[in-house]
Motif scaffolding. Structure first.
Motif, PDB file in Angstrom:
ATOM      1  N   ILE A   1      57.083  67.229 -11.999  1.00  0.00           N
ATOM      2  CA  ILE A   1      55.986  67.716 -11.156  1.00  0.00           C
ATOM      3  C   ILE A   1      55.051  68.582 -11.996  1.00  0.00           C
ATOM      4  O   ILE A   1      53.824  68.485 -11.904  1.00  0.00           O
ATOM      5  CB  ILE A   1      56.540  68.516  -9.958  1.00  0.00           C
TER       6      ILE A   1
ATOM      7  N   LEU B   1      55.601  65.022  -3.043  1.00  0.00           N
ATOM      8  CA  LEU B   1      56.750  64.536  -3.802  1.00  0.00           C
ATOM      9  C   LEU B   1      57.872  65.564  -3.884  1.00  0.00           C
ATOM     10  O   LEU B   1      59.052  65.203  -3.919  1.00  0.00           O
ATOM     11  CB  LEU B   1      56.312  64.141  -5.213  1.00  0.00           C
TER      12      LEU B   1
ATOM     13  N   HIS C   1      51.181  57.349  -3.001  1.00  0.00           N
ATOM     14  CA  HIS C   1      50.560  58.617  -3.403  1.00  0.00           C
ATOM     15  C   HIS C   1      49.159  58.772  -2.818  1.00  0.00           C
ATOM     16  O   HIS C   1      48.800  59.856  -2.336  1.00  0.00           O
ATOM     17  CB  HIS C   1      50.508  58.708  -4.929  1.00  0.00           C
TER      18      HIS C   1
ATOM     19  N   LEU D   1      53.821  60.862 -14.213  1.00  0.00           N
ATOM     20  CA  LEU D   1      55.156  60.483 -13.751  1.00  0.00           C
ATOM     21  C   LEU D   1      55.913  59.633 -14.775  1.00  0.00           C
ATOM     22  O   LEU D   1      57.071  59.290 -14.545  1.00  0.00           O
ATOM     23  CB  LEU D   1      55.063  59.724 -12.418  1.00  0.00           C
TER      24      LEU D   1
ATOM     25  N   TYR E   1      58.565  58.349  -8.294  1.00  0.00           N
ATOM     26  CA  TYR E   1      58.928  59.746  -8.508  1.00  0.00           C
ATOM     27  C   TYR E   1      60.403  59.919  -8.832  1.00  0.00           C
ATOM     28  O   TYR E   1      60.770  60.618  -9.773  1.00  0.00           O
ATOM     29  CB  TYR E   1      58.561  60.598  -7.290  1.00  0.00           C
TER      30      TYR E   1
END
Length: 448
Positions: A100, A123, A156, A235, A297
């Motif tokens: 993150i 997330l 997303h 990511l 994720y």
């Protein structure tokens, strides 16, 4: 009662379930991801990760430590010899999951800070999507999510648009009604809003935004292509190849069974609540559009199979720009790390792609070294936007029939960008394909 003297204990659980409970709760160090803990150990200069973890009262399994170290290495936070990189030093300032934190850093560097913080908040929070067994409610929720996804194959971007509409409502009553219509948990949405605001504060406090205002670091926040590109970069290494797989034993493709093969070799399915779940998308249709890759994720082990969540589907182009250590071989073959995939491109385009990738890597690393995001050149951001066909025009999105947007309503397209372009052709190793437990039926050709 029961702690210091005799008393009565009431357990709000069925006797059968209570009888099956473990004597003691599993220690937290054995339950949580170890990446952030290992990163903090390295930032404090405490020595080898394995030796430090082994000294805990109830150390986790050795494989969990190995996986954490490999993950930090793949995402660029530490080197193979466990030395902290410039990215690792900056990430250690964030009280966040390292992935993150990396996503937020890319959002700041590419001037799309706010939307990336919102997506990061989704997330890192509990899912706000309520699960229901009622058929009509479940169908309503699915249609609402696809409305916000806008045929972009991205959880997303769906998160971002839902959030924008949610915070745009002025009264608690309106927000409550919105959540009811969308089958969302209102408390979770409040928590996500608080987390997004906290991430924005942490972004300002981490020292990476030395120059410029919030407006400066959100200059291109309306450029959907850049936001998606940053998602892929942030990511990574959580990427996979999506397709219809066949069993070597039967030789038959499981029609309609869309599965993912991750870069680390795991086979996984996409979580059912995703807009990219197998009942929502077809692997063969995606391949026909040149969309065979996704970023996710996290991977979760449910019973006997892996499931990936928080997904967006892409063409191969972000892999070219944001995969570390990808290289050009013989002037025409682009090899991804560990030769995970190999693509054939035109000689001139292969050289251009590699030059742009090296420049992006160099200046991003330099901005981390100096802890100053303003060092990252806007000319490079413009180059990335042009490459993904979302050119910067007064910070407004110029949409077209391109690799990041798949709407049939948008016809604008800059043909000059594509005059001498030859689409990359994926090279499949036939021997490797036969040895794999699963494989594709035919060669994939990614077309623009």
């Amino acid at each position: 009662a029961g702690r210091t003297s005799a008393g009565v204990c009431f357990t709000l659980i069925r006797k059968k379930d209570f009888a099956n409970l473990a004597e003691q709760t599993i220690p937290e160090i054995k339950r949580i991801p170890l990446a952030n803990l290992c990163l903090q150990f390295k930032s404090l200069g405490l020595g080898s990760i394995s030796s430090i973890v082994s000294e805990s009262l109830e150390p986790p399994e050795d494989q969990a430590v190995v996986n954490a170290k490999q993950f930090l290495t793949d995402m660029g936070a530490i080197t193979d010899s466990e030395k902290l990189t410039n990215m690792g030093r900056v990430l250690s300032r964030f009280p966040l999951d390292p992935l993150i934190g990396k996503l937020v850093l890319y959002g700041i560097a590419y001037r799309v800070m706010s939307p990336v913080c919102v997506i990061a908040a989704f997330l890192s929070s509990k899912s706000p999507f309520l699960k229901t067994t009622t058929g009509n409610i479940r169908e309503t929720a699915s249609k609402a999510r696809h409305h916000y996804a806008r045929n972009e194959y991205s959880d997303h971007m769906m998160y971002l648009r839902i959030y924008e509409d949610y915070v745009g409502l002025s009264t608690p009553q309106d927000r409550d009604a919105f959540c009811s219509n969308m089958v969302l948990d209102h408390r979770c949405m409040k928590q996500i809003q608080a987390t997004a605001e906290q991430l924005l504060r942490l972004s300002r406090q981490c020292g990476y935004m030395k120059e410029g205002t919030d407006e400066y670091y959100n200059k291109y926040s309306k450029n959907t292509g850049l936001v998606r590109g940053v998602l892929f970069a942030g990511l990574y290494p959580n990427v996979g190849w999506i397709g219809e797989w066949r069993s070597v034993k039967t030789g038959k493709i499981r029609v309609g069974k869309t599965e993912v093969k991750t870069a680390c070799g795991k086979k996984a399915k996409i979580t059912t609540e995703s807009v990219n779940a197998e009942h929502n998308v077809n692997a063969k249709d995606l391949t026909a559009k040149g969309l065979s890759y996704l970023v996710y994720y996290e991977t979760i082990l449910l019973e006997s199979e892996f499931v990936v969540s928080g997904t967006s589907i892409f063409s191969v182009y972000p892999l070219f720009l944001f995969s570390p250590d990808s290289r050009l071989v013989n002037g025409t073959d682009i090899h991804l790390p560990n030769s995970w995939r190999v693509f054939k491109v035109g000689p001139e385009w292969g050289s251009r792609i590699m030059q742009l990738r090296h420049l992006l890597s160099f200046f991003f690393e330099k901005s981390l070294e100096r802890v100053d995001a303003s060092i990252f050149p806007e000319s490079l951001i413009a180059s990335v936007a042009a490459f993904i066909e979302y050119p910067l025009r007064d910070t407004e999105v110029s949409r077209g029939d391109n690799i990041f947007s798949f709407s049939d309503d948008d016809d604008e397209y800059d043909e000059e960008f594509d005059d001498d372009y030859v689409p990359p052709e994926e090279i499949l190793d036939e021997e490797e394909e036969e040895e794999e437990e699963c494989g594709v039926e035919e060669e994939q050709v990614v077309e623009d």
